[in-house]
Structure formats: structure tokens, C-alpha cells
Design a protein around this motif. Structure first.
Motif: not given
Length: 257
Positions: A20-27, A68-76, A128-133
Motif C-alpha cells: 500500500l505504502l512505503v511507510l518507512q519513507d514517511y515521518k 494518508l497521501t493526499v495533501h491539502v491544496s488551495e488556489f494561490f 500535473a502528477t499525483d499518487t492517487d488515481v
């Protein structure tokens, strides 16, 4: 409070076994904080209960990965930083070229860049790329909830339109210029190349020190010589020189090596 070590290591082994994820790469502290929110939302008391449920509910594992992987994003996001980016591009004669939004989430970052540059009649090929389809499929629509419509978008009224009461969309021209692809900064060995600009904002803050080093090296290699790296306002890069970068402003770096 942290999860007990025994529970945490059992959870990491399960996630690794299921690819699912390589959790060792995350804090760990970042993952634990988000995990607690996920347990509360889904109604599980602890990690063993979550693991047992995932064994019988494939959809639960997909929701966890997304959470766990989708981060917050917003305009400008951080408007003064976008203004400095626009100035840096202008000063260097970058009126066209290739830009990459790495970790684009639901698309506000590449959309912001397109609006900013289109308002100056600048032409860019934006990736534009992301991990989540599933997130990418939504982002491709360039349709956004009305809650994300702020006064920051007023100067760009020519390039978006309301769809109804709940959403608004960018004009068709944006679909021609923004290209979407699945890409995992942590696990994909091949990175796209030859960009004048790479944007990766508030993505690496979740990574371990070693993973961050690896990702940074790859992001810099994706830049053309003289290209710019744009990161989050609260992110630091004190060792920029080690990556062949020089700081040209807060959260903004140029490749020189």
C-alpha cells in the motif's frame, strides 16, 4: 500520544506486505497524526482493529492510502510567494516552457499557475502528477467547489465560469495546456525531465530525512539548468547548495549545477 511500538510495527509490516505504502519513507509523527484522524472517522479504536478490518474490506485500504497521501491544496496558497514566483519568471525571461506540479492533489496548484501565466499571455506546457488515481480523475475536470472560490481569483474572472450553485470550472483552454499523469515521488524511479519550473509544495514535509533527500535530488535533476524549484512557504532547504541550487527568494531556488 503515540501508538504503542508493537502496534505500530505490526501496522507497518501489514502495509508493506500489502504494497500500500512505503511507510518507512514517511515521518512517523506525521503518519500517526493522520492515522488517528482516520481511526476516528472510520470508527476503529486501535491499529489492530483497523488491520483486521482491512483484511476483509479492500475498499478500506484504498480509503486509508488516499487519506494518508493526499495533501491539502488551495488556489494561490501563500499569495506573496506566488507573486515572487511570477517576478522571478519574468526577470529570467521565462514566458513559456514546461512546468511540473509534483503532488498536485485535486489540481488547485497547476490551475493557479495556469491562471497566473495565462493572464500575462504566457504559454506553458504544464504537467500535473499525483499518487492517487481517484484524486487525479477529479483534478482532470478542472472543476472546483465554490468554497475554494476566493477574492484571489477575481483578477482571473475571464478564465473561469460558474457551473451552478456548487462548483466552478476553468475554461476549455486550460484543458489543452495542463496534462495529467500518475506518478509517485517515493517509488517511481523515472522522473519526467527538462522543466523550466518544478513546483512541489507541502509534499516533502511528510517524508523522512532520507526520502526527502532522494526526492529532492530527483526533482532537481528534472530541472533544466537555470530552472526554478518552488516549495512551500514553511518548508526549509538550508542545504540547497548540496543539491546544486541557490536561493533566489523564500521557498524559491534556481538550479546552477
Amino acid at each position: 500520544m503515540e501508538f504503542p511500538d508493537a502496534q505500530w510495527h505490526e501496522f507497518v509490516r501489514y502495509i508493506d506486505h500489502e504494497n500500500l505504502l512505503v511507510l518507512q519513507d514517511y515521518k512517523r509523527d506525521q503518519v500517526e497524526r493522520r492515522l488517528k484522524g482516520f481511526l476516528l472517522r472510520e470508527g476503529y479504536a486501535d491499529l489492530p482493529g483497523l488491520i483486521e478490518a482491512m483484511r476483509h474490506q479492500p475498499g478500506l485500504a484504498a480509503r486509508l492510502k488516499n487519506f494518508l497521501t493526499v495533501h491539502v491544496s488551495e488556489f494561490f496558497r501563500d499569495p506573496p510567494y506566488w507573486q515572487r514566483l511570477a517576478t522571478a519568471l519574468h526577470d529570467r525571461g521565462f514566458t513559456h516552457g514546461r512546468a511540473w506540479s509534483a503532488g498536485c492533489s485535486w489540481g488547485a496548484e497547476p490551475a493557479s499557475f495556469w491562471l497566473m501565466e495565462r493572464s500575462h499571455a504566457h504559454q506553458w506546457e504544464i504537467w500535473a502528477t499525483d499518487t492517487d488515481v481517484m484524486t487525479l480523475e477529479q483534478a482532470k475536470l478542472l472543476r472546483f467547489p465554490k468554497e475554494s472560490l476566493t477574492p484571489l481569483l477575481d483578477p482571473y474572472r475571464e478564465w473561469w465560469h460558474p457551473d451552478g450553485e456548487d462548483t466552478f470550472s476553468l475554461v476549455q483552454e486550460a484543458h489543452r495546456d495542463i496534462h495529467w499523469a500518475h506518478h509517485d515521488l517515493l517509488t517511481d524511479k523515472g522522473y519526467p525531465q527538462s522543466f523550466e519550473l518544478v513546483m512541489s509544495r507541502y509534499v516533502m514535509i511528510y517524508f523522512s530525512q532520507e526520502a526527502r533527500r532522494r526526492v529532492l535530488e530527483n526533482l532537481v535533476s528534472s530541472l533544466k539548468m537555470g530552472g526554478l524549484l518552488f516549495i512551500g512557504a514553511t518548508e526549509t532547504l538550508l542545504d540547497a547548495q548540496a543539491y546544486g541550487l541557490v536561493a533566489i527568494g523564500p521557498a524559491l531556488f534556481q538550479r546552477v549545477m
